[in-house]
Design a protein around this motif. Structure first.
Motif, PDB file in Angstrom:
ATOM      1  N   GLU A  98       0.832  -1.210   0.000  1.00  0.00           N
ATOM      2  CA  GLU A  98       0.000   0.000   0.000  1.00  0.00           C
ATOM      3  C   GLU A  98       0.862   1.255   0.000  1.00  0.00           C
ATOM      4  O   GLU A  98       0.577   2.212  -0.745  1.00  0.00           O
ATOM      5  CB  GLU A  98      -0.922   0.015   1.217  1.00  0.00           C
ATOM      6  CG  GLU A  98      -1.768   1.273   1.310  1.00  0.00           C
ATOM      7  CD  GLU A  98      -2.654   1.302   2.536  1.00  0.00           C
ATOM      8  OE1 GLU A  98      -2.420   2.174   3.407  1.00  0.00           O
ATOM      9  OE2 GLU A  98      -3.562   0.457   2.618  1.00  0.00           O
ATOM     10  N   TYR A 158       2.381   1.949  -3.463  1.00  0.00           N
ATOM     11  CA  TYR A 158       1.374   2.479  -4.380  1.00  0.00           C
ATOM     12  C   TYR A 158       1.074   3.943  -4.079  1.00  0.00           C
ATOM     13  O   TYR A 158       0.933   4.773  -4.995  1.00  0.00           O
ATOM     14  CB  TYR A 158       0.082   1.653  -4.294  1.00  0.00           C
ATOM     15  CG  TYR A 158      -0.005   0.569  -5.341  1.00  0.00           C
ATOM     16  CD1 TYR A 158      -0.757   0.737  -6.497  1.00  0.00           C
ATOM     17  CD2 TYR A 158       0.674  -0.629  -5.180  1.00  0.00           C
ATOM     18  CE1 TYR A 158      -0.840  -0.251  -7.465  1.00  0.00           C
ATOM     19  CE2 TYR A 158       0.604  -1.636  -6.132  1.00  0.00           C
ATOM     20  CZ  TYR A 158      -0.152  -1.436  -7.280  1.00  0.00           C
ATOM     21  OH  TYR A 158      -0.220  -2.417  -8.241  1.00  0.00           O
ATOM     22  N   LEU A 208       1.869   6.074  -7.273  1.00  0.00           N
ATOM     23  CA  LEU A 208       0.643   6.329  -8.033  1.00  0.00           C
ATOM     24  C   LEU A 208      -0.384   7.158  -7.274  1.00  0.00           C
ATOM     25  O   LEU A 208      -1.456   7.447  -7.804  1.00  0.00           O
ATOM     26  CB  LEU A 208       0.009   4.994  -8.461  1.00  0.00           C
ATOM     27  CG  LEU A 208       0.878   4.087  -9.338  1.00  0.00           C
ATOM     28  CD1 LEU A 208       0.112   2.816  -9.708  1.00  0.00           C
ATOM     29  CD2 LEU A 208       1.341   4.809 -10.596  1.00  0.00           C
ATOM     30  N   LYS A 240      -4.265   3.758  -3.350  1.00  0.00           N
ATOM     31  CA  LYS A 240      -4.065   2.451  -2.756  1.00  0.00           C
ATOM     32  C   LYS A 240      -4.268   1.374  -3.815  1.00  0.00           C
ATOM     33  O   LYS A 240      -4.995   1.591  -4.791  1.00  0.00           O
ATOM     34  CB  LYS A 240      -5.048   2.255  -1.595  1.00  0.00           C
ATOM     35  CG  LYS A 240      -4.806   3.228  -0.441  1.00  0.00           C
ATOM     36  CD  LYS A 240      -5.784   3.013   0.701  1.00  0.00           C
ATOM     37  CE  LYS A 240      -5.503   4.003   1.832  1.00  0.00           C
ATOM     38  NZ  LYS A 240      -6.448   3.839   2.966  1.00  0.00           N
ATOM     39  N   PRO A 241      -3.629   0.223  -3.665  1.00  0.00           N
ATOM     40  CA  PRO A 241      -3.803  -0.833  -4.665  1.00  0.00           C
ATOM     41  C   PRO A 241      -5.205  -1.411  -4.621  1.00  0.00           C
ATOM     42  O   PRO A 241      -5.882  -1.377  -3.588  1.00  0.00           O
ATOM     43  CB  PRO A 241      -2.755  -1.868  -4.241  1.00  0.00           C
ATOM     44  CG  PRO A 241      -2.579  -1.661  -2.769  1.00  0.00           C
ATOM     45  CD  PRO A 241      -2.744  -0.184  -2.560  1.00  0.00           C
ATOM     46  N   GLU A 259      -4.442  -6.248  -7.049  1.00  0.00           N
ATOM     47  CA  GLU A 259      -3.048  -5.800  -7.034  1.00  0.00           C
ATOM     48  C   GLU A 259      -2.399  -6.114  -5.690  1.00  0.00           C
ATOM     49  O   GLU A 259      -1.248  -6.566  -5.629  1.00  0.00           O
ATOM     50  CB  GLU A 259      -2.977  -4.299  -7.312  1.00  0.00           C
ATOM     51  CG  GLU A 259      -3.340  -3.928  -8.746  1.00  0.00           C
ATOM     52  CD  GLU A 259      -3.564  -2.431  -8.928  1.00  0.00           C
ATOM     53  OE1 GLU A 259      -3.433  -1.957 -10.073  1.00  0.00           O
ATOM     54  OE2 GLU A 259      -3.890  -1.745  -7.935  1.00  0.00           O
ATOM     55  N   TYR A 271       8.672  -1.175  -7.164  1.00  0.00           N
ATOM     56  CA  TYR A 271       8.831   0.246  -7.509  1.00  0.00           C
ATOM     57  C   TYR A 271       9.106   0.408  -8.999  1.00  0.00           C
ATOM     58  O   TYR A 271       8.511   1.248  -9.670  1.00  0.00           O
ATOM     59  CB  TYR A 271       9.981   0.848  -6.695  1.00  0.00           C
ATOM     60  CG  TYR A 271       9.524   1.878  -5.690  1.00  0.00           C
ATOM     61  CD1 TYR A 271       9.756   3.231  -5.891  1.00  0.00           C
ATOM     62  CD2 TYR A 271       8.829   1.497  -4.541  1.00  0.00           C
ATOM     63  CE1 TYR A 271       9.338   4.182  -4.981  1.00  0.00           C
ATOM     64  CE2 TYR A 271       8.410   2.427  -3.615  1.00  0.00           C
ATOM     65  CZ  TYR A 271       8.658   3.779  -3.849  1.00  0.00           C
ATOM     66  OH  TYR A 271       8.227   4.715  -2.950  1.00  0.00           O
ATOM     67  N   LEU A 274       5.976  -0.097 -11.015  1.00  0.00           N
ATOM     68  CA  LEU A 274       5.039   1.035 -10.937  1.00  0.00           C
ATOM     69  C   LEU A 274       5.576   2.239 -11.709  1.00  0.00           C
ATOM     70  O   LEU A 274       4.805   2.953 -12.364  1.00  0.00           O
ATOM     71  CB  LEU A 274       4.800   1.406  -9.469  1.00  0.00           C
ATOM     72  CG  LEU A 274       4.117   0.336  -8.613  1.00  0.00           C
ATOM     73  CD1 LEU A 274       3.941   0.827  -7.181  1.00  0.00           C
ATOM     74  CD2 LEU A 274       2.771  -0.068  -9.187  1.00  0.00           C
ATOM     75  N   SER A 289       4.686   1.734 -15.315  1.00  0.00           N
ATOM     76  CA  SER A 289       3.281   1.490 -15.653  1.00  0.00           C
ATOM     77  C   SER A 289       2.748   2.635 -16.509  1.00  0.00           C
ATOM     78  O   SER A 289       3.217   3.773 -16.421  1.00  0.00           O
ATOM     79  CB  SER A 289       2.444   1.358 -14.379  1.00  0.00           C
ATOM     80  OG  SER A 289       2.431   2.582 -13.658  1.00  0.00           O
TER      81      SER A 289
END
Length: 541
Positions: free
Chosen positions: A489, A492, A496, A499-500, A504, A528, A531, A534
């Motif tokens: 969490e 993320y 991003l 929260k996932p 995920e 990391y 992400l 992504s």
């Protein structure tokens, strides 16, 4: 050896304190920062927001469009941070945001960012592209850094935007003592005794009026759809350039001399003398003052709707990733656009060109807070008519700014150590150079390239920010997160700003189960890196 061990212990203590302060606040004082919704609660402010919202809702209803639902608060906070500071919020800021009262946290966050020096620095850099372009300019004659620092000061103290523009157009003096004159100095061509009047006329029209009048630089510009209609005459452009015809440049000093402006007729040949005149709203042109002072007052006159509309359109584009109108600069002076443009422009002029208020108004609208997704199919018309938040690719400095910030649990800002700030500056410049920057048009549609993807996937800088360096967030999370779920969490939230999902979380928690030491740190670094690369990381949404 002893000194090195003591340093290592000190670093670890700082790391532990940084993560624990972000993950596990000890008291209410840590939880609640002095965020303030500011003028967003005032009746006159809410009235303008309501008018903008109603104008969009009426248009959607007329077209039978159901808008996307409201976006999660953290998604809106990410949009605000990207638009106003050039990076995602830090984990520290995400926690502070979550601890604010739910009904006012977005308003408070926007107002908080306006007071942050990162906002004024970033906005100054973006706006300077429109004013003076991206070139460094002639050495000594033009001081780009001094100009950007002055702009940042103006935005930080929320000087009336009209006054800032007036200084750029009309100021005299040394480029160090009067940094506003660097707008004029940027129009200097090496080897010439004065700045280029035509170049300055183009920049004034584009940056401050949102008009591409330079299409009439050499000949009359006619409407492509109706060739009998002349939109701009050559004299319109050259009369505007004439306001800079007396401007002189002596080393680092800008002043005004005498004499009439003469331009070269590139079509019919010869040189012609022409007096000053404005292409629109001639009644607003003052009779007194130097030529540049008269032009500056005409551009920023509260009744000059082109100035207010152009500013709203540009700021809207910086907040959303694309302008309210079809483009930032139009070849025609009568492009209408959504009703919201006129509502915001009228308020901007009525409140002494208050840039902070304009940003808060835009951030407070329903349109800015809509999701980019919906439980139903979104069409091109939803995107065109602002019935969903438009997805846009992040600019290079936003990408690397977000990577650098996400690699730290603490906020990297003006209060960070000098070494941290300098390192960030050099890392950003290096990445943007290698990634590739767009031209002066900040809002040209960008498409990712293979070299850009390879730089993200294989570049030393991005890989280094993901890998298990001692002070990196991935290492701290691996060492100090109390559970696998908390580790995933937190990663993320850092990268991003969300929260996932359940899927995920299950996927990545499984890969952390039972790991310790280097194995655990490496797996967090891999998360990391994943992400960072992504698609979601590369877009504002």
């Amino acid at each position: 050896m002893l000194a090195r061990n003591l340093l290592l212990v000190a670093v670890v203590v700082v790391a532990v304190g940084g993560l624990r302060a972000s993950l596990f606040p000890q008291n209410d004082k840590e939880r609640r920062l002095p965020f303030d919704p500011g003028q967003t609660t005032h009746d006159d402010f809410r009235t303008v927001v309501a008018k903008v919202d109603a104008s969009f809702r009426a248009d959607w209803a007329a077209r039978g469009l159901t808008p996307a639902p409201r976006a999660p608060d953290l998604a809106v906070a990410r949009r605000l941070s990207l638009a106003m500071t050039g990076s995602v919020p830090s984990l520290e800021e995400v926690r502070q945001f979550e601890w604010q009262p739910e009904g006012e946290r977005v308003d408070s966050w926007a107002n908080h960012l306006l007071r942050d020096r990162r906002f004024s620095d970033y906005f100054a850099d973006r706006m300077a592209r429109a004013y003076v372009g991206t070139e460094e300019g002639p050495l000594v004659v033009y001081r780009k850094r001094r100009f950007a620092a002055w702009l940042s000061d103006q935005f930080h103290r929320n000087a009336p935007y009209g006054e800032t523009v007036r200084q750029m157009i009309a100021a005299k003096g040394l480029n160090t003592d009067q940094p506003a004159v660097n707008f004029i100095a940027a129009g200097y061509d090496e080897g010439k005794e004065k700045p280029d009047p035509e170049k300055l006329a183009i920049r004034v029209a584009r940056a401050f009026l949102g008009l591409r009048i330079d299409c009439a630089q050499c000949h009359d510009f006619k409407n492509p759809a109706d060739y009998e209609q002349v939109i701009w005459k050559q004299t319109d452009f050259q009369s505007l350039a004439a306001f800079f015809g007396q401007t002189r440049h002596i080393v680092t000093h800008i002043s005004d001399g005498e004499g009439e402006y003469q331009f070269e007729d590139r079509v019919n040949g010869g040189t012609h003398e022409i007096g000053v005149a404005v292409p629109l709203l001639p009644d607003l042109l003052p009779a007194e003052g130097t030529r540049r002072e008269r032009l500056a007052n005409w551009v920023t006159d509260p009744k000059n709707t082109h100035f207010a509309r152009a500013t709203v359109n540009r700021v809207w584009a910086m907040m959303f990733g694309r302008p309210l109108l079809k483009r930032i600069e139009s070849p025609t002076p009568d492009e209408r656009g959504p009703e919201a443009l006129d509502i915001l422009a009228a308020d901007f002029a009525a409140h002494n060109h208050d840039l902070h208020r304009l940003i808060l108004l835009i951030a407070s609208t329903d349109v800015f807070r809509l999701d980019s997704r919906a439980p139903f199919e979104l069409t091109d018309e939803h995107d065109e008519k602002w019935a969903a938040f438009p997805m846009s690719r992040l600019r290079p400095e936003q990408i690397i700014g977000s990577v650098i910030q996400a690699s730290s649990v603490r906020t990297i800002d003006q209060n960070s150590q000098v070494f941290v700030r300098v390192t960030r500056l050099f890392n950003e410049k290096d990445f943007v150079t290698r990634y590739g920057d767009s031209d002066d048009d900040d809002f040209a549609k960008a498409h990712g390239t293979i070299p850009q993807r390879l730089l993200m996937m294989n570049g030393d800088l991005v890989d280094g920010k993901a890998r298990s360096e001692l002070l990196n967030a991935s290492t701290q999370i691996a060492m100090f997160a109390p559970t696998d779920a908390a580790a995933v969490e937190t990663a993320y939230l850092c990268v991003l700003s969300r929260k996932p999902t359940d899927a995920e979380a299950r996927h990545f928690e499984t890969r952390l189960t039972g790991t310790t030491g280097d194995d655990r740190r490496n797996r967090l670094a891999d998360l990391y890196w994943t992400l960072f690369n992504s698609t979601e990381m590369s877009f504002n949404h």
